[in-house]
Design an enzyme around this catalytic site. Sequence first.
Site, PDB file in Angstrom:
ATOM      1  N   LYS A  80      98.372  77.893  97.010  1.00 42.87           N
ATOM      2  CA  LYS A  80      97.894  77.315  95.946  1.00 42.87           C
ATOM      3  C   LYS A  80      96.499  77.227  95.035  1.00 42.87           C
ATOM      4  O   LYS A  80      96.027  77.477  94.064  1.00 42.87           O
ATOM      5  CB  LYS A  80      98.207  75.720  96.366  1.00 42.87           C
ATOM      6  CG  LYS A  80     100.165  75.927  95.802  1.00 42.87           C
ATOM      7  CD  LYS A  80     100.241  74.760  96.389  1.00 42.87           C
ATOM      8  CE  LYS A  80     102.079  74.556  96.524  1.00 42.87           C
ATOM      9  NZ  LYS A  80     103.132  73.361  96.798  1.00 42.87           N
ATOM     10  N   GLN A 134     100.895  67.987  98.995  1.00 42.89           N
ATOM     11  CA  GLN A 134     101.939  69.044  99.592  1.00 42.89           C
ATOM     12  C   GLN A 134     103.353  67.327 100.789  1.00 42.89           C
ATOM     13  O   GLN A 134     103.044  67.248 101.504  1.00 42.89           O
ATOM     14  CB  GLN A 134     101.531  69.348 100.524  1.00 42.89           C
ATOM     15  CG  GLN A 134     102.409  70.800 101.680  1.00 42.89           C
ATOM     16  CD  GLN A 134     102.828  71.372 100.200  1.00 42.89           C
ATOM     17  OE1 GLN A 134     102.605  71.997  98.872  1.00 42.89           O
ATOM     18  NE2 GLN A 134     104.009  72.091 100.305  1.00 42.89           N
ATOM     19  N   ASP A 138     103.091  68.496  89.955  1.00 39.82           N
ATOM     20  CA  ASP A 138     104.149  68.984  90.756  1.00 39.82           C
ATOM     21  C   ASP A 138     105.680  67.668  89.852  1.00 39.82           C
ATOM     22  O   ASP A 138     106.966  68.770  90.230  1.00 39.82           O
ATOM     23  CB  ASP A 138     104.660  67.934  92.086  1.00 39.82           C
ATOM     24  CG  ASP A 138     104.439  68.796  92.922  1.00 39.82           C
ATOM     25  OD1 ASP A 138     104.999  69.980  92.505  1.00 39.82           O
ATOM     26  OD2 ASP A 138     104.285  68.202  94.045  1.00 39.82           O
TER      27      ASP A 138
END
Length: 281
Positions: free
Chosen positions: A50, A94, A117
């Site tokens: 990422k 994460q 997200d």
Amino acid sequence: MAAKIIDGKQIAKEVREQIKKEVAELGFKPGLAVILVGDDPASQVYVRNKHKSCGEVGMYSEVHRLPAETSQEELLQLIDKLNNDDKIHGILVQLPLPDHIDEKMVIDAIALEKDVDGFHPANVGNLVIGDDCYYPCTPHGCMVMLEKCGIDPKGKKAVVVGRSNIVGKPVAMMLLAKHATVTICHSRTQNLAEECRQADILVAAVGRPEMITGDMIKEGAVVIDVGINRTEDGKLVGDVHFESAKEKASWITPVPGGVGPMTITMLLQNTLEAAKRSAKK
Ligand code: NDP
């Protein structure tokens, strides 16, 4: 009939080129903060990718690597700081988090406008209502692939296998928003094969290697395989048995090189979108 391949790598490349162009025109750098708690090897790879991908499209990114013992309070404090940091437009925590941290509480703490997200409950609610929201990255990637291949879900029968909050449920909502007639299957579904055979568009998000076989696929169906599974001999396979499925499908995503490359791309897309929105404020 041998299916046409939906080339996720190529589509991701094209979308990223467009993102890079838009970033350059923006006049400031969109910023993404990624938080990693603990040292899960797979998560470390995802986070590294990422960070690298942000750099490639000209975005700013910072990675916060926290030890596994980090307390929930410390994590919430960091999120609060990032929520108030003007150079950060997107925040991603994460997952999975260590057991002593309440995942829901952490996601809830991310400012809605920075939830790139798309997991914040308000974002999920907006997705269901059909309001402005950030689409979760993997389902969004599936939808962009359909669009790029000229496949319109309108009026089609879509079957989604899997009902996770990350993939199954949101992709079902997105297909519904595009006017497909949607069935969601899961571990208690009776006669899964029969359900799958009804699908004009079949999305597999199960996490079971090659469980959807060619005999479960309608002639000419579009097959999107979200699964990423590693076999005992180290090979990467999807939830769909590619070799038998491609003989029935009209379009199919391979694994690897299908949905996988799209996920980070959509994260970049959401971060760009968040930056644009912040500039309008
Ligand atoms: P989850 O484990 O959260 O969900 C799996 C779903 O599959 C559940 O809804 C479960 O049903 C259902 N399921 C399990 N067994 C069966 C069965 N025998 N028949 C029918 N349904 C079944 O997985 P995720 O949604 O997080 O991920 C799914 C797959 O996608 C994984 O392989 C994962 O690695 C991959 N993935 C790939 C991404 C990418 O970037 N390409 C991103 C995210 C995930 P129930 O709810 O009843 O338990």
